[in-house]
Scaffold this active site. Sequence first.
Site, PDB file in Angstrom:
ATOM      1  N   GLN A 604     105.160  84.664 -23.274  1.00 14.43           N
ATOM      2  CA  GLN A 604     105.039  86.113 -23.105  1.00 14.43           C
ATOM      3  C   GLN A 604     106.191  86.842 -23.789  1.00 14.43           C
ATOM      4  O   GLN A 604     105.999  87.839 -24.474  1.00 14.43           O
ATOM      5  CB  GLN A 604     105.088  86.460 -21.613  1.00 14.43           C
ATOM      6  CG  GLN A 604     103.804  86.236 -20.897  1.00 14.43           C
ATOM      7  CD  GLN A 604     102.882  87.403 -21.147  1.00 14.43           C
ATOM      8  OE1 GLN A 604     102.171  87.442 -22.151  1.00 14.43           O
ATOM      9  NE2 GLN A 604     102.895  88.384 -20.267  1.00 14.43           N
ATOM     10  N   VAL A 668     107.404  89.677 -16.719  1.00 12.41           N
ATOM     11  CA  VAL A 668     107.769  89.377 -18.108  1.00 12.41           C
ATOM     12  C   VAL A 668     106.783  89.930 -19.124  1.00 12.41           C
ATOM     13  O   VAL A 668     106.889  89.653 -20.308  1.00 12.41           O
ATOM     14  CB  VAL A 668     107.910  87.847 -18.330  1.00 12.41           C
ATOM     15  CG1 VAL A 668     109.049  87.290 -17.518  1.00 12.41           C
ATOM     16  CG2 VAL A 668     106.606  87.116 -18.008  1.00 12.41           C
ATOM     17  N   GLU A 670     106.150  92.940 -20.482  1.00 10.39           N
ATOM     18  CA  GLU A 670     106.430  93.967 -21.485  1.00 10.39           C
ATOM     19  C   GLU A 670     107.844  93.946 -22.038  1.00 10.39           C
ATOM     20  O   GLU A 670     108.093  94.409 -23.148  1.00 10.39           O
ATOM     21  CB  GLU A 670     106.082  95.332 -20.886  1.00 10.39           C
ATOM     22  CG  GLU A 670     104.586  95.403 -20.763  1.00 10.39           C
ATOM     23  CD  GLU A 670     104.024  96.475 -19.866  1.00 10.39           C
ATOM     24  OE1 GLU A 670     103.665  97.525 -20.384  1.00 10.39           O
ATOM     25  OE2 GLU A 670     103.909  96.235 -18.655  1.00 10.39           O
TER      26      GLU A 670
HETATM   27 MO1  MOS Z   1     100.342  97.206 -19.926  1.00 15.25          MO
HETATM   28  S1  MOS Z   1     100.616  98.600 -21.434  1.00 15.25           S
HETATM   29  O1  MOS Z   1     100.793  98.017 -18.572  1.00 15.25           O
HETATM   30  O2  MOS Z   1      98.810  96.598 -19.957  1.00 15.25           O
END
Ligand code: MOS
Length: 703
Positions: A604, A668, A670
């Site tokens: 991720q 994790v 974003e």
């Molecule tokens: Mo994310 S942009 O909160 O799927």
Amino acid sequence: MTTATTGPAAVKGAVGTAHTRVEGRDKVTGAARYAGEIPFADLAHGWLALSTVARGRVRSLDTDAVLGMPGVLAVLHHGNAPRVDTDYVGMLGIPPDPTAAVFQDDRVPHVGWPVALVVAETPEQAREAAEALVVTYDEEPHDTVLTADHPGAYPADGHMPAETEKGDLAASLAASAVVVDEEYTTPEEHHSMMEPHAATALWDGGRLEVIDSNQGATWVQTELAKMFSLDESAVRVRSEHIGGGFGSKGLRAHQVSAVMAATVLQRPVRVVMTRRQMFSLAGHRSPTVQRVRLGADADGRLRALEHRSLNQTSTVYEFVEPGAGVARVMYDADAHRTANHVVRLDVPSPTFMRAPGEAPGSFAIESALDELAERCGVDPIELRLRNEPEAGPVSGLPFSSRNLAACFREGARRFGWAERDPRPGIRRDGRWLLGTGTAAASFGAGAGPSTALLTAEADGTFTVRISAADLGTGARTALTLVAADALEVTPERVRVRIGDSDFGPAMIAGGSMGTRSWAWAITEAARELRERLALGPAVPPEGITVRSDTTEALGALAQKERHSYGAQFAEVAVDTATGEVRVRRMLGIFAAGRIVNPLTARNQLVGGMIWGISMALHEEAVRDRATGGLYAPDLAGYHVATHADVGDVDADWVDDHDPDDPVGIKGVGEIGIVGAAAAVANAVRHATGVRHRSLPIRPDRVL
Ligand code: MOS
């Protein structure tokens, strides 16, 4: 009553150990079916016809001509489609984007707006008829260009207050030894995930069933129920396997038009977006124009900070890309002002896209800090450490945990930062100029209420049922590990079933909150189930099932600034002859709470960082002023980083946990993209001596 007092130290075993995806074999063998490929008897296929003008009204649709084409069953449009209700606030506390509520009037607010759905026996017949459908428009002049001084700009809240202000900015800037005052821009960007949006709708004995690809089955279920004025129990949404979401997979035109067609025809109808249609129907990240003003003492301590961010939205929906939000968490100053403004243009509605706000916002503020460090003659890491706040700069709240400094120390050690010569434009490797850069990252670590069903089966195994979504992130596997630890059994004895609204309400896979929110519900259910099992009765053939609900537990959470943090490092080589930028090496060190599955968590984080490289160097959707549409809206025209563009990228983490979470998780999803583009841009500056304040850093801009 729920309590959440189990410290992370009490949870041992599966959590924290690498585990391959539990559904991995199904995925690589094709046994895992995605929404657009599940067979149904008597399935009809819908094809969306989209507007070719940017603003105006539909004058006529020549439906008769296409109704006579082979296999065509129906043409739905504003003149004959079922009416829907859009006057409601959905599960996320926001009204629906009217782009999803298709065919309600003749108005066209942007190029690529759905004007009709052609339904036929086969997708090919539907496509041919949709492409043959003649639509005429009464066209009106349009405006699709975002400019810094657009007269239509206004402050907009979104999910945070539009503006914050403390202190006297002018006075603090005037009293500062060093001032940075610059404008930064980021372009329109698109998620364009591997699996396009796809939904099949059917009525089954008075119940609406939708097989979909989305980020929250109960999210889409509750929205469809409200929109079609149905009881929530009369709608079931399933979304078992998902090929990417990134914020785009909520309620959209494909589900709504499929439900309309299934209702009209009384047979199953599937609607799949094409890659090109996704560029107007799936949402996008708005371009931003940002202004950052920093004032500091000679030693780099901030006295004044202003971050203003402007984004575009559509004329039918207000979406805020809150670029200025990141400054509210990261840096304090006596005078501190932030503002998010929007302009309504004749463009499709933007939406959430991985780290909405933080991704473009961090490019601006982390570039500005690099400029400040250079002007102060202070190392950019040292500058950030000197400006570590004691409490939330705007909220004044304590941090649940803030291990940014540890990320920088560990990252600097592993990246070899100590040997860095700060002078720009002096390192050469043949025709390449070399440079390194760094940036900080943060992303909110929230949680949403969720319910989980947990069954002790008679054969000694356990089944978890939760309406979670695994976008390809490994959430299903992470939850298997969490459940195993909570039950004190091995993961092999746990089966996790997700993506079915019949399992009850649950948080979406969004806001980096999915795994944490679901893990909390599973942990609660496991505690109760273990108590029940300890009472001793043999498990009956139907098993013993308990249900948890974390609404109360989350409501009792102390008010704190809860965030993940990270330190991004990049090394670039810039070809002085072609202007090409290569990212040779990238390292991200994160403090992102307890890491449930190192294998998928690293995946991720690295994925986010690679997207940051892509954002820094490649991605840009360009709108044609004349037509209001995009040039080449597909993956040939919209460049994303490919394997050949990605060098040695690694992510790791320091010890961190959320003290109030039963497992210690933060999230994790974003954080990996935050600061990544700034680290690359700062490295390009170090390599070449040229500061790039507009993304992407294309070869023509470098030369
Ligand atoms: Mo994310 S942009 O909160 O799927």
